[in-house]
Design a protein around this motif. Sequence first.
Motif, short mmCIF file in Angstrom:
data_model
loop_
_atom_site.label_atom_id
_atom_site.label_comp_id
_atom_site.label_asym_id
_atom_site.label_seq_id
_atom_site.Cartn_x
_atom_site.Cartn_y
_atom_site.Cartn_z
N VAL A 120 5.94 -0.22 10.04
CA VAL A 120 6.75 0.55 8.87
C VAL A 120 7.26 -0.38 7.52
O VAL A 120 7.63 0.62 6.69
N LEU A 121 7.01 -1.03 8.06
CA LEU A 121 7.94 -2.23 6.81
C LEU A 121 7.10 -2.28 6.13
O LEU A 121 7.18 -2.22 5.01
N LEU A 122 5.87 -2.28 6.03
CA LEU A 122 4.60 -2.87 5.50
C LEU A 122 4.47 -1.95 4.62
O LEU A 122 3.61 -1.94 3.44
N THR A 123 3.96 -0.75 5.47
CA THR A 123 3.70 0.84 4.81
C THR A 123 5.02 0.92 3.79
O THR A 123 5.04 1.21 1.95
N ARG A 124 6.14 0.88 3.52
CA ARG A 124 7.22 1.17 2.63
C ARG A 124 7.05 -0.16 1.72
O ARG A 124 7.46 0.59 0.63
N VAL A 125 7.14 -1.33 1.93
CA VAL A 125 6.73 -1.93 0.92
C VAL A 125 5.79 -1.93 -0.28
O VAL A 125 6.00 -1.85 -1.78
N ALA A 126 4.65 -1.65 0.14
CA ALA A 126 3.50 -1.60 -0.31
C ALA A 126 3.53 0.22 -0.97
O ALA A 126 2.78 0.04 -2.64
N ALA A 127 4.12 0.95 -0.67
CA ALA A 127 4.51 2.28 -1.63
C ALA A 127 5.44 1.78 -2.33
O ALA A 127 5.48 2.83 -3.78
#
Length: 206
Positions: free
Chosen positions: A100-107
């Motif tokens: 979840v966190l990496l998805t937010r950061v990548a976006a």
Amino acid sequence: MDRVHAFFRRWRDHGLAREFHHRLRRRVREQAGREPEPSAGVIDSQTVKADAVVGHDSRRFDGGKLINGRKRHAVVDTLGLLLAVMVTSTDIGDRVAGQVLLTRVAAAHHGLSLVWADGGYTGSLVEYSLADLALVLAIVKRSDDMRGFVVLPKWWIVERFFAHLIRSRRLVRDFERSTSSAEAMVYWSVTMLMSRRLVRPRPSRA
């Protein structure tokens, strides 16, 4: 006090604390001679005790660390500046929260291409990060001959970040009823840290 809390809730609910923090982070990176947006980061989690006001719906007992509380999952850049944080109960694994966190950061940070992680993030998360996020999740492992507490390469960056959080009296343990408030408190703590860094006199060049 009620008025202060009302302002806190307003900033929290509209994402203003996070936005203000992100703008300051860009300033700090530029002052350090870096690009405003990072290309690499480090992900890890920190388990903290929860105060009695924290409901049982968002706290659990961490059998490994023998702590009844919550986890702060964070991604920081190579300067140790916060990119994103997520607060969960301790029974949420690093891989689940990490996705979840990496998805937010990548976006939010399109220039980010590499994130270092420890062995707790191995498995399908590595493939997911590369295939879905175009993000290399580099696992830094302990060698077999390492004994006791060892700071792995790049790990001092995120460990120093968590140490800064613990220096904030409000963050020594989790006092917030909601995880969104707990996350906002982390952003405010780092905002104060960056503010002091920006106004600190810079050494003059001869």
